[in-house]
Scaffold this motif. Sequence first.
Motif, mmCIF file in Angstrom:
data_model
loop_
_atom_site.group_PDB
_atom_site.id
_atom_site.type_symbol
_atom_site.label_atom_id
_atom_site.label_comp_id
_atom_site.label_asym_id
_atom_site.label_seq_id
_atom_site.Cartn_x
_atom_site.Cartn_y
_atom_site.Cartn_z
ATOM 1 N N GLY A 258 0.781 -1.222 0.000
ATOM 2 C CA GLY A 258 0.000 0.000 0.000
ATOM 3 C C GLY A 258 0.821 1.285 0.000
ATOM 4 O O GLY A 258 1.847 1.389 0.673
ATOM 5 N N SER A 259 0.303 2.261 -0.732
ATOM 6 C CA SER A 259 0.836 3.608 -0.608
ATOM 7 C C SER A 259 0.136 4.302 0.572
ATOM 8 O O SER A 259 0.361 5.469 0.849
ATOM 9 N N SER A 260 -0.727 3.544 1.254
ATOM 10 C CA SER A 260 -1.341 3.998 2.513
ATOM 11 C C SER A 260 -0.741 3.163 3.639
ATOM 12 O O SER A 260 -0.151 2.111 3.392
ATOM 13 N N GLY B 118 -2.634 -3.720 0.746
ATOM 14 C CA GLY B 118 -2.626 -2.534 -0.104
ATOM 15 C C GLY B 118 -3.983 -2.337 -0.736
ATOM 16 O O GLY B 118 -4.953 -3.020 -0.375
ATOM 17 N N GLY B 119 -4.037 -1.452 -1.691
ATOM 18 C CA GLY B 119 -5.296 -1.129 -2.353
ATOM 19 C C GLY B 119 -5.302 -1.570 -3.806
ATOM 20 O O GLY B 119 -4.725 -2.608 -4.151
ATOM 21 N N PHE B 120 -5.915 -0.782 -4.676
ATOM 22 C CA PHE B 120 -6.043 -1.135 -6.096
ATOM 23 C C PHE B 120 -4.667 -1.381 -6.740
ATOM 24 O O PHE B 120 -4.500 -2.321 -7.504
ATOM 25 N N GLY B 121 -3.717 -0.486 -6.441
ATOM 26 C CA GLY B 121 -2.389 -0.598 -7.063
ATOM 27 C C GLY B 121 -1.748 -1.940 -6.740
ATOM 28 O O GLY B 121 -1.210 -2.620 -7.618
ATOM 29 N N THR B 122 -1.845 -2.330 -5.486
ATOM 30 C CA THR B 122 -1.255 -3.595 -5.033
ATOM 31 C C THR B 122 -1.940 -4.787 -5.709
ATOM 32 O O THR B 122 -1.282 -5.707 -6.195
ATOM 33 N N LEU B 123 -3.271 -4.758 -5.736
ATOM 34 C CA LEU B 123 -3.997 -5.877 -6.355
ATOM 35 C C LEU B 123 -3.720 -5.940 -7.854
ATOM 36 O O LEU B 123 -3.548 -7.026 -8.421
ATOM 37 N N ASP B 124 -3.635 -4.784 -8.480
ATOM 38 C CA ASP B 124 -3.334 -4.740 -9.920
ATOM 39 C C ASP B 124 -1.981 -5.417 -10.186
ATOM 40 O O ASP B 124 -1.855 -6.273 -11.066
ATOM 41 N N GLU B 125 -0.990 -5.075 -9.391
ATOM 42 C CA GLU B 125 0.358 -5.630 -9.591
ATOM 43 C C GLU B 125 0.382 -7.128 -9.280
ATOM 44 O O GLU B 125 1.002 -7.918 -10.005
ATOM 45 N N LEU B 126 -0.314 -7.518 -8.218
ATOM 46 C CA LEU B 126 -0.362 -8.940 -7.848
ATOM 47 C C LEU B 126 -1.014 -9.767 -8.954
ATOM 48 O O LEU B 126 -0.486 -10.798 -9.388
ATOM 49 N N GLU C 131 7.096 14.741 -3.003
ATOM 50 C CA GLU C 131 6.308 14.224 -1.865
ATOM 51 C C GLU C 131 6.158 12.707 -1.923
ATOM 52 O O GLU C 131 5.837 12.072 -0.934
ATOM 53 N N VAL C 132 6.303 12.134 -3.115
ATOM 54 C CA VAL C 132 6.016 10.714 -3.269
ATOM 55 C C VAL C 132 7.276 9.862 -3.341
ATOM 56 O O VAL C 132 7.403 8.851 -2.654
ATOM 57 N N ALA C 133 8.248 10.277 -4.163
ATOM 58 C CA ALA C 133 9.424 9.433 -4.410
ATOM 59 C C ALA C 133 10.350 9.382 -3.199
ATOM 60 O O ALA C 133 10.586 10.394 -2.536
HETATM 61 P P1 AMP Z 1 -2.152 1.044 -3.583
HETATM 62 O O1 AMP Z 1 -2.156 -0.401 -3.181
HETATM 63 O O2 AMP Z 1 -3.367 1.428 -4.368
HETATM 64 O O3 AMP Z 1 -1.864 1.985 -2.440
HETATM 65 O O4 AMP Z 1 -0.945 1.186 -4.598
HETATM 66 C C1 AMP Z 1 0.324 0.772 -4.219
HETATM 67 C C2 AMP Z 1 1.032 0.081 -5.332
HETATM 68 O O5 AMP Z 1 0.847 0.792 -6.555
HETATM 69 C C3 AMP Z 1 2.519 0.045 -5.038
HETATM 70 O O6 AMP Z 1 3.026 -1.291 -5.005
HETATM 71 C C4 AMP Z 1 3.133 0.915 -6.131
HETATM 72 O O7 AMP Z 1 3.936 0.145 -7.005
HETATM 73 C C5 AMP Z 1 1.987 1.566 -6.865
HETATM 74 N N1 AMP Z 1 1.735 2.947 -6.386
HETATM 75 C C6 AMP Z 1 0.527 3.453 -6.103
HETATM 76 N N2 AMP Z 1 0.601 4.736 -5.647
HETATM 77 C C7 AMP Z 1 1.907 5.053 -5.664
HETATM 78 C C8 AMP Z 1 2.643 6.224 -5.319
HETATM 79 N N3 AMP Z 1 2.031 7.315 -4.889
HETATM 80 N N4 AMP Z 1 3.978 6.185 -5.431
HETATM 81 C C9 AMP Z 1 4.589 5.090 -5.916
HETATM 82 N N5 AMP Z 1 3.947 3.971 -6.262
HETATM 83 C C10 AMP Z 1 2.626 3.924 -6.135
#
Ligand code: AMP
Length: 194
Positions: A9-11, A106-114, A72-74
């Motif tokens: 998660g990015s949270s 994590g959220g959408f990003g994590t599930l998308d990658e998984l 703020e992110v990197a």
């Molecule tokens: P999420 O699970 O939606 O919080 O997204 C997290 C996943 O998506 C991480 O494994 C990142 O590879 C990518 N990601 C989403 N948001 C960011 C961000 N603000 N900075 C870098 N990577 C992110």
Amino acid sequence: MKRVAVFCGSSIGFAPVYADEAKKLGHFLAEQNISLVYGGGKIGIMGTIADAVMEMRGEVIGVIPDLLKHEEVAHTKITKMVVTRKMSKRKVKISKLVDGYIALAGGFGTLDELFEALTLGQLGIEAKPIGILNTNGYFDYTLKQLDVMVKEGFLKQINRDMLFVSDSFEKLIQMMRRYEAPKVSKVVNTVASK
Ligand code: AMP
């Protein structure tokens, strides 16, 4: 395994246990000499795990798309940052760098990658172990959904079984180290059944 991608998660989540486990996993990866490859952020549990690996003098490679690169992110204190032009290129770059994948909460990003990693495994495009660290039962419903998919005929049991699950990161990495990919890919099966 020399390098593992961790999707998370990015949270930070509401319960402290998610960040605590991410931190412990980060320390363990450094101890085991396994480099962390991840999304390159300093926020959420992404930041927590990167900090934990760096704290123990491990290697951290971030792969971040240009649009998320701003301050703020990197993460600015990791071993190496690779910047890609697009989100989709980032996933390709990560897959080229690693020998396995782990998803934490994590959220959408994590599930998308998984699910992208699972899809590559299912198609036989990659043969790398994929694991879920099921801290606090976070993925219980996701795993139930996979069982529904098998029961309803949309997912093969052999592909469902590619996914390693544990609430212990030591056990998870041990299982991933012994991984043998399924011999028949979904593509081959589809062609063969025509
Ligand atoms: P999420 O699970 O939606 O919080 O997204 C997290 C996943 O998506 C991480 O494994 C990142 O590879 C990518 N990601 C989403 N948001 C960011 C961000 N603000 N900075 C870098 N990577 C992110």
